[in-house]
Design a protein around this motif. Structure first.
Motif, PDB file in Angstrom:
ATOM      1  N   GLN A  12       1.036  -1.314   0.075  1.00  0.00           N
ATOM      2  CA  GLN A  12       0.149  -0.029   0.020  1.00  0.00           C
ATOM      3  C   GLN A  12       0.861   1.178   0.287  1.00  0.00           C
ATOM      4  N   ILE A  13       2.005   1.264   0.821  1.00  0.00           N
ATOM      5  CA  ILE A  13       3.101   2.314   0.723  1.00  0.00           C
ATOM      6  C   ILE A  13       3.545   2.566  -0.756  1.00  0.00           C
ATOM      7  N   ASN A  36      12.293   6.361   7.721  1.00  0.00           N
ATOM      8  CA  ASN A  36      12.031   6.618   9.101  1.00  0.00           C
ATOM      9  C   ASN A  36      11.123   7.848   9.323  1.00  0.00           C
ATOM     10  N   GLN A  37      11.163   8.537   8.244  1.00  0.00           N
ATOM     11  CA  GLN A  37      10.253   9.622   8.502  1.00  0.00           C
ATOM     12  C   GLN A  37       8.775   9.131   8.039  1.00  0.00           C
ATOM     13  N   TYR A  38       8.720   8.593   6.862  1.00  0.00           N
ATOM     14  CA  TYR A  38       7.640   7.801   6.631  1.00  0.00           C
ATOM     15  C   TYR A  38       6.891   6.856   7.765  1.00  0.00           C
ATOM     16  N   ASN A  45       6.081   0.381  11.178  1.00  0.00           N
ATOM     17  CA  ASN A  45       7.400  -0.183  11.450  1.00  0.00           C
ATOM     18  C   ASN A  45       8.116   0.311  10.467  1.00  0.00           C
ATOM     19  N   PRO A  46       9.507   0.819  10.910  1.00  0.00           N
ATOM     20  CA  PRO A  46      10.330   1.302   9.831  1.00  0.00           C
ATOM     21  C   PRO A  46      10.501   0.325   8.724  1.00  0.00           C
ATOM     22  N   ALA A  47      10.717  -1.047   9.086  1.00  0.00           N
ATOM     23  CA  ALA A  47      10.914  -2.182   8.186  1.00  0.00           C
ATOM     24  C   ALA A  47       9.897  -2.401   7.179  1.00  0.00           C
ATOM     25  N   THR A  48       8.833  -2.004   7.693  1.00  0.00           N
ATOM     26  CA  THR A  48       7.681  -2.134   6.752  1.00  0.00           C
ATOM     27  C   THR A  48       7.785  -1.093   5.690  1.00  0.00           C
ATOM     28  N   ALA A  49       8.032   0.185   6.097  1.00  0.00           N
ATOM     29  CA  ALA A  49       8.322   1.256   5.151  1.00  0.00           C
ATOM     30  C   ALA A  49       9.538   0.819   4.052  1.00  0.00           C
ATOM     31  N   PHE A  53       9.634   0.804  -0.048  1.00  0.00           N
ATOM     32  CA  PHE A  53      10.718   1.665  -0.660  1.00  0.00           C
ATOM     33  C   PHE A  53      11.660   0.565  -1.428  1.00  0.00           C
ATOM     34  N   ALA A  54      12.058  -0.275  -0.906  1.00  0.00           N
ATOM     35  CA  ALA A  54      12.900  -1.224  -1.569  1.00  0.00           C
ATOM     36  C   ALA A  54      12.368  -1.991  -2.899  1.00  0.00           C
TER      37      ALA A  54
END
Length: 120
Positions: A12-13, A36-38, A45-49, A53-54
């Motif tokens: 979804q991101i 991290n901002q997202y 969770n930053p890992a989810t964001a 992005f990856a």
């Protein structure tokens, strides 16, 4: 943005960022929020964001500038629009034409109806 249970949050991101690129809200070579901002902004969770992005980096939609951040790739909008056009025909137009043929609607009637909307 409100996340739902339709698909994993990282997808979804990625989809939201793609939508922002297609709409012009994010321009080519524009920096996007860091993972991290997202994560902080959307309380995830930053890992989810980072996973979302990856995926965009792997797809050539975003690129990394070491030590600076993530940016929209130069041809990202064109790449996304081409993909969406292809999907539109495969997922919407082709099934519509098959259904129209099945129920006896001539192609000329479909074209007349579409033309009545003018240029998109």
């Amino acid at each position: 943005m409100v996340f739902d249970d339709r698909s994993p949050i990282y997808l979804q991101i990625a989809e939201q960022i793609k939508n922002d690129i297609v709409s012009g809200a994010l321009a080519e070579d524009e920096q996007v929020m860091s993972t991290n901002q997202y994560a902080a902004f959307y309380r995830i969770n930053p890992a989810t964001a980072a996973k979302g992005f990856a995926q965009l980096v792997d797809d050539g939609i975003l690129y990394k500038k070491r030590g600076i951040g993530m940016f929209v790739a130069p041809n990202a909008r064109d790449l996304l629009r081409t993909g969406r056009r292809d999907s539109f025909f495969a997922d919407v137009v082709d099934p519509m034409i098959r259904e129209a043929k099945a129920i006896g609607i001539p192609l000329k009637d479909i074209l007349h109806h579409v033309r009545s909307y003018g240029d998109a």
